[in-house]
Design an enzyme around this catalytic site. Structure first.
Site, PDB file in Angstrom:
ATOM      1  CG  HIS A  34      -1.928  -1.138   1.174  1.00 23.93           C
ATOM      2  ND1 HIS A  34      -2.785  -1.423   0.133  1.00 23.93           N
ATOM      3  CD2 HIS A  34      -2.106  -2.140   2.080  1.00 23.93           C
ATOM      4  CE1 HIS A  34      -3.455  -2.533   0.402  1.00 23.93           C
ATOM      5  NE2 HIS A  34      -3.061  -2.994   1.577  1.00 23.93           N
TER       6      HIS A  34
ATOM      7  CG  ASP B 170      -5.098  -6.117  -0.403  1.00 23.60           C
ATOM      8  OD1 ASP B 170      -5.032  -7.086   0.357  1.00 23.60           O
ATOM      9  OD2 ASP B 170      -5.199  -4.945   0.021  1.00 23.60           O
TER      10      ASP B 170
HETATM   11 ZN   LIG Z   1      -3.356  -6.969   2.431  1.00 26.04          ZN
END
Ligand SMILES: [Zn+2]
Length: 464
Positions: free
Chosen positions: A279, A330
């Site tokens: 991220h 993800d």
């Molecule tokens: Zn994750």
């Protein structure tokens, strides 16, 4: 455990009219491979031999640097509004409820479908950030690697390349507050975790293509002391950590550790090119500079970040500093390489009211810049190398150049169209380590894996 019926193939030879090599687009390329599915040689501007397997336009597969495979099964279950507003933390409540129900068989069935979808949609390898270790109430399985085994089995059955990242998760948050019941199956102490890492290494020892790394979940889920203990177990492999996904997490990190997470990690751990910061959405300018200088990779997951309302990764500031970037799916709310690259660029355009943000002075094709960045950065984060070249796995993705979206284009125009404007199944065939595993857009085991998934998911959703 899934077993595979994909036959082992002997060495082969391929002929591609157009192919994207590390040096750029090439024409009339003949690629020979070993019995183990490794590229032996690439010759360009040549002619085909009679027995060559032929494809029109081929690009290399790209690593999906960040996946929680089980979350494929809950895709769509967290799209209902709550009265008090929704954010990442309310999504997590749904995830905990779903995760608590899953048996090892369920996880294997869901992971297998997720991996089939990845292979059909441009990914050749997955970085599985694996934290579902114990049974639903936290009681231990007889085999501590039971769940990791299921991930490895799904990867083996589908033939996706695997970088397995067992996760250490020891606490609910920076303040060490009470654990949520939904977290019980994630929690281990460092001794247990060390045994799990060993077991993961044994699990994949017969497959030299598999890589095992370590993943301290985040600075909120492990203490600084535990983080350093995890790093000692890394043995030179990849190190992945969630960092700066949410502003709340950044604020808590500053309150407890004195600096924001990426800055803290760079100051307090030996960050190098083995690291992947998943991220890194809320990094400062200073952190972008430090991160780029460290050689670590940002694992951007723009489709999930949009779905969860995480925020927008500062791509331009990071690219300007020559930061390295990979992409991941993800939560697996959607699975597709083109979707991730498109979402990454579109989020920048929406925020900045400009176009073609990722393109740089040297390469004007936005698609090509994003594709190359994700290829190089993805491989670095996975502990592998990238591209169609001698010594690399024979991983080929053949585009359907008869598809209406692509039919009139070549080279970078084709890549731009694939990423920004393709309709339907534009990936026609995929070879993974020399094996033809996607034919006419479908994984060769799709029917059986999808049937198992449907049965599993219907029962799970009925039980929620
Ligand atoms: Zn994750």
């Amino acid at each position: 455990m899934g077993t595979s019926s994909i036959s082992e193939v002997s060495g082969g030879s391929f002929f591609f009219r157009r192919v994207l090599l590390p040096t750029g687009w090439a024409q009339d390329a003949r690629v020979t491979t070993t019995r183990d599915g490794v590229i032996r040689d690439v010759q360009c501007n040549t002619v085909a031999a009679p027995d060559d397997t032929k494809a029109d336009t081929v690009i290399p597969g790209i690593a999906n640097v960040h996946s929680h495979a089980f979350q494929r099964g809950m895709a769509g279950l967290a799209e209902k509004a709550r009265r008090n507003g929704d954010n990442f933390w309310t999504w997590r409540e749904v995830m905990f409820r779903f995760a608590t129900k899953l048996t090892p068989d369920d996880v294997e069935a869901i992971a297998a479908l997720a991996y089939v979808e990845m292979l059909e949609r441009g990914f050749n390898r997955v970085g599985e950030f694996h934290y579902l270790h114990h049974s639903g109430d936290g009681s231990r399985y007889a085999d501590p690697a039971e769940m990791a085994k299921r991930i490895a089995a799904a990867a083996h059955e589908t033939r996706i390349g695997l970088t397995l990242l067992p996760v250490l998760y020891t606490r609910a948050g920076f303040d060490g507050g009470a654990l949520h019941p939904g977290q019980m199956r994630f929690i281990s102490d460092i001794e247990e975790f060390a045994r799990l890492v060993d077991a993961c290494r044994r699990l994949v020892s017969s497959n030299p293509e598999c890589v095992v790394g370590v993943a301290p979940h985040s600075l909120r889920a492990v203490t600084p002391g535990e983080l350093h203990a995890v790093l000692k177990l890394g043995a030179g492999g990849p190190i992945h950590i969630h960092a700066a996904e949410q502003q709340l997490e950044v604020d808590e990190c500053i309150a407890h550790l004195g600096t924001a997470p990426v800055e803290w990690l760079i100051d307090n751990a030996d960050v190098d090119d083995r690291w992947c910061f998943v991220h890194a959405t809320h990094i400062t300018e200073t952190e972008a500079v430090l991160l780029a200088r460290s050689g670590g990779v940002v694992g951007a997951c723009p489709v999930t970040e949009a779905n969860l309302g995480d925020g927008i990764f500062p791509l331009e500031a990071y690219q300007t500093r020559k930061g390295v970037l990979g992409v991941g799916t993800d939560s697996n709310i959607m699975i597709g390489l083109a979707d991730e690259l498109r979402a990454l660029e579109y989020s920048q355009r929406l925020a900045q009211e400009r176009r073609n943000i990722a393109a740089d002075g040297a390469v004007l094709s936005t698609g090509r810049v994003l594709f190359n960045a994700a290829g190089e950065g993805g491989a670095r984060a996975m502990g592998t190398r990238w591209g169609i070249a001698a010594g690399q796995p024979a991983d080929f993705v053949a585009l359907d150049t008869e598809n209406e979206s692509l039919c009139a284009f070549e080279g970078d125009d084709l890549l731009d169209t694939f990423i920004f404007s393709s309709r339907g199944r534009v990936i026609k065939d995929v070879w993974r380590a020399g094996q033809h595993i996607v034919k006419d857009g479908s994984h060769i085991h799709r029917a059986a894996i999808a049937a198992r998934y449907r049965k599993t998911l219907k029962a799970l959703v009925a039980s929620l």
